[in-house]
Design an enzyme around this catalytic site. Structure first.
Site, PDB file in Angstrom:
ATOM      1  N   HIS A 188     -11.191  -2.255   3.264  1.00  0.00           N
ATOM      2  CA  HIS A 188     -11.123  -1.829   4.663  1.00  0.00           C
ATOM      3  C   HIS A 188     -11.880  -0.537   4.930  1.00  0.00           C
ATOM      4  CE1 HIS A 188      -8.265   0.494   2.483  1.00  0.00           C
ATOM      5  NE2 HIS A 188      -8.043   1.281   3.517  1.00  0.00           N
ATOM      6  N   ASP A 189     -12.383   0.112   3.882  1.00  0.00           N
ATOM      7  CA  ASP A 189     -13.139   1.354   4.050  1.00  0.00           C
ATOM      8  C   ASP A 189     -14.644   1.140   3.904  1.00  0.00           C
ATOM      9  OD1 ASP A 189     -10.838   2.958   4.321  1.00  0.00           O
ATOM     10  OD2 ASP A 189     -10.626   3.125   2.149  1.00  0.00           O
ATOM     11  N   GLU A 205      -6.135   4.140  -6.272  1.00  0.00           N
ATOM     12  CA  GLU A 205      -7.428   4.386  -5.640  1.00  0.00           C
ATOM     13  C   GLU A 205      -7.929   5.739  -6.134  1.00  0.00           C
ATOM     14  OE1 GLU A 205      -9.482   4.552  -1.205  1.00  0.00           O
ATOM     15  OE2 GLU A 205      -7.603   5.594  -1.571  1.00  0.00           O
ATOM     16  N   ASP A 231      -2.859   4.670  -2.512  1.00  0.00           N
ATOM     17  CA  ASP A 231      -3.866   5.346  -1.699  1.00  0.00           C
ATOM     18  C   ASP A 231      -4.191   6.732  -2.264  1.00  0.00           C
ATOM     19  OD1 ASP A 231      -5.299   5.172   0.947  1.00  0.00           O
ATOM     20  OD2 ASP A 231      -4.163   7.004   1.339  1.00  0.00           O
ATOM     21  N   ASP A 245       0.870  -1.166   0.000  1.00  0.00           N
ATOM     22  CA  ASP A 245       0.000   0.000   0.000  1.00  0.00           C
ATOM     23  C   ASP A 245       0.917   1.228   0.000  1.00  0.00           C
ATOM     24  OD1 ASP A 245      -2.270   1.701   0.415  1.00  0.00           O
ATOM     25  OD2 ASP A 245      -3.243   0.053   1.490  1.00  0.00           O
TER      26      ASP A 245
HETATM   27  C1  GLO Z   1      -9.383   5.539   1.549  1.00  0.00           C
HETATM   28  C2  GLO Z   1      -8.173   4.967   2.191  1.00  0.00           C
HETATM   29  C3  GLO Z   1      -8.334   5.150   3.660  1.00  0.00           C
HETATM   30  C4  GLO Z   1      -7.354   6.088   4.299  1.00  0.00           C
HETATM   31  C5  GLO Z   1      -7.178   7.385   3.584  1.00  0.00           C
HETATM   32  C6  GLO Z   1      -6.063   8.162   4.158  1.00  0.00           C
HETATM   33  O1  GLO Z   1      -9.702   6.536   1.098  1.00  0.00           O
HETATM   34  O2  GLO Z   1      -8.067   3.659   1.783  1.00  0.00           O
HETATM   35  O3  GLO Z   1      -8.371   3.975   4.402  1.00  0.00           O
HETATM   36  O4  GLO Z   1      -7.869   6.406   5.540  1.00  0.00           O
HETATM   37  O5  GLO Z   1      -6.941   7.194   2.254  1.00  0.00           O
HETATM   38  O6  GLO Z   1      -4.845   7.585   3.875  1.00  0.00           O
END
Ligand code: GLO
Length: 540
Positions: free
Chosen positions: A314-315, A240, A198, A97
């Site tokens: 995970h979000d 992402e 990310d 990541d």
């Molecule tokens: C989604 C990410 C998230 C993090 C964010 C900050 O937007 O996967 O889990 O909290 O990107 O790094």
């Protein structure tokens, strides 16, 4: 030219919640190593590892204080090297990541940067003067409140599109980009299989113009990144990109542009959110819209891109609780989601526990929440007058802790996740839902995932076949065809908890390939699908 990641199946590990090996209640790298055989048995070929770098854990590792060191609770660099080697023995690649839109405020660059306006690291971050004693502008943080925080030391504000402890890097500064290329090369030399990037769509931001996503220099930066780092390696890269449309996706993934392998698009997971509002503002899913959106992505990238396929990460909340039935039809609806997604064209991603049909964890008070996004939103909405009950409803539907509860391995204490006190509540349904149990049952959710992965490996049709949506009379029946070299497969899924009619006059079943009920389908004219029934059949 065929790439390895086009035939891959990726499994996402959230290390904090996967497997603890030393009893501190927090998952770790040795824990992951001890479960590689389980992942081999499932059949996956790559692991997307959520961040394992040194971090004060304001956002569970998405706030990094040293990109070339490992978080103490997770282990050491030697453990990490062992993980890469042990995974390789099982033909599994490790996708790191890459969190480089921001660092932790405890990163040495930021510690220096905030010291004085003249510091050589000052321009590594985004600093601005306030205006009449308030923030430079109205930019907001994804984790609630202003995106600007005043730093008393120099009386200027710094930008953070996430928490206060996640200051944004200034990508316009060439030195910052060079640092990023260096850390990426550090990991490439260790033999990783690629990067999941990310919130990469934010790195071209122009904060003074209120531009965050898709800034004008974004693609220049990514082309530079490709040249300076992974371009010379046979790796996969996935960005992402929250707001991506198919047109935007092609900019990242058209092979001619030499940027990324693919992106995560999020259009389908925004369908149960009120238009123009936040994810917490709920509305129910319209399956017809879901079919439209997923089909659009299936057919519009052509050879200028490649889809990533996912319901979970995970979000996001657990799919079986979100759009399925996590009670009466838990197993059947979990399999329905698996079948519909894994038969599509693209690279599938499985989020840990999804292969078991793990469910959301319902909370009854904010004290049970761990996630910074949830806690900040709660405080903000309380002060804006929302009721406690309203907010908890949103958290139970969409909160990120839902998917972050510990992996359910077996029916011993704490689901076999830890011998200590788990950092986040274990879902009490682990006696019912756990890996050991599912490995022993012939028709478990796990076995469906295993079979789907095998089908992808054995049939080029699954990887390369054309996709065509079938119009059905019932909105809640999702049906499509995949075809490749004179062979056609029909994929059908009933998205509802009630029986639904299906009538496909022109198709004939030759044989069934996979299904989630006892019912054997031999014809397609005027049948009644069972609740959440799904099947794949070879047709003509
Ligand atoms: C989604 C990410 C998230 C993090 C964010 C900050 O937007 O996967 O889990 O909290 O990107 O790094």
């Amino acid at each position: 030219e065929e790439k390895w990641w086009q035939t891959a199946v990726v499994y996402q590990i959230y290390p904090r919640s996967f497997q603890d090996s030393n009893g501190d209640g927090i998952g770790d790298i040795q824990g992951i190593i001890s479960r590689l055989d389980y992942l081999s048995e499932l059949g996956i070929t790559a692991i997307w590892l959520s961040p394992v770098y040194k971090s004060p854990n304001d956002d569970n590792g998405y706030d990094i204080s040293d990109y070339e060191d490992i978080m103490q609770e997770f282990g050491t660099m030697a453990d990490m090297e062992q993980l890469i080697a042990e995974a390789e023995k099982r033909q599994i690649k490790i996708i790191m990541d890459l969190v480089v839109n921001h660092t932790s405020d405890e990163h040495p660059w930021f510690i220096e940067s905030r010291k004085s306006k003249e510091n050589e690291y000052r321009d590594y971050y985004v600093w601005r003067d306030g205006i009449n004693g308030t923030e430079p502008n109205e930019l907001r943080s994804t984790f609630s409140g202003s995106a600007w925080t005043l730093d008393e030391e120099t009386d200027q504000y710094y930008l953070h599109l996430f928490s206060k402890k996640q200051p944004d890097l200034n990508w316009e500064n060439e030195k910052v980009r060079q640092e990023v290329w260096n850390l990426m090369n550090f990991w490439l030399e260790k033999g990783v299989g690629g990067f999941r990037m990310d919130v990469i769509d934010l790195v071209g931001k122009l904060p003074d113009q209120l531009v965050t996503g898709n800034g004008p220099k974004l693609h220049d930066y990514l082309q530079e990144m490709n040249q300076k780092t992974f371009g010379a390696y046979d790796v996969m890269t996935v960005g992402e990109t929250w707001g991506a449309t198919p047109e935007i996706a092609k900019l990242y993934s058209d092979p001619k542009r030499k940027e990324l392998s693919m992106v995560f698009q999020f259009e389908h997971v925004g369908l149960d959110q009120q238009e123009g509002k936040e994810k917490w503002d709920l509305k129910s899913l319209d399956v017809q819209e879901l079919k439209k959106v997923l089909s659009k992505w299936q057919t519009s990238l052509g050879d200028q891109g490649w889809n990533s396929l996912f319901w979970n990460n995970h979000d996001l909340p657990r799919i079986v609780s979100r759009w399925g039935d996590d009670q009466k039809y838990r197993e059947r609806s979990a399999k329905m989601f698996a079948i519909l997604l894994h038969m599509m064209k693209g690279t599938p991603y499985i989020y840990q526990g999804e292969e078991l049909g793990m469910t959301n964890y319902p909370i009854s008070s904010i004290e049970e929440a761990e996630d910074i996004e949830t806690i900040n939103m709660y405080n903000e909405r309380r002060s804006e007058g929302y009721t406690e009950a309203e907010i908890l409803r949103s958290i139970n539907a969409k909160g990120r802790d839902n998917a972050r509860t510990p992996m359910q391995w077996n029916s011993t204490k704490n689901a076999g996740f830890t011998k200590g006190l788990p950092w986040l509540h274990v879902n009490p349904n682990y006696h019912e839902i756990n890996a050991e149990k599912e490995l022993g049952e012939p028709n478990s959710v796990f076995k469906t995932y295993q079979q789907l992965i095998r089908l992808r490996k054995e049939h080029p049709l699954v990887v390369w076949g054309d996709y065509q949506l079938i119009e059905t009379t019932e909105a809640e029946v999702f049906a499509y065809l995949r075809s490749y070299e004179n062979e056609t497969w029909l994929i059908v899924g009933n998205f509802s908890g009630t029986q639904q009619p299906l009538c496909l006059e022109k198709l004939e079943i030759q044989h069934t390939i996979i299904k989630n009920t006892e019912t054997v389908r031999t014809e397609l004219k005027g049948i009644l699908l069972e609740p959440y029934e799904a099947f794949v059949a070879k047709v003509k």
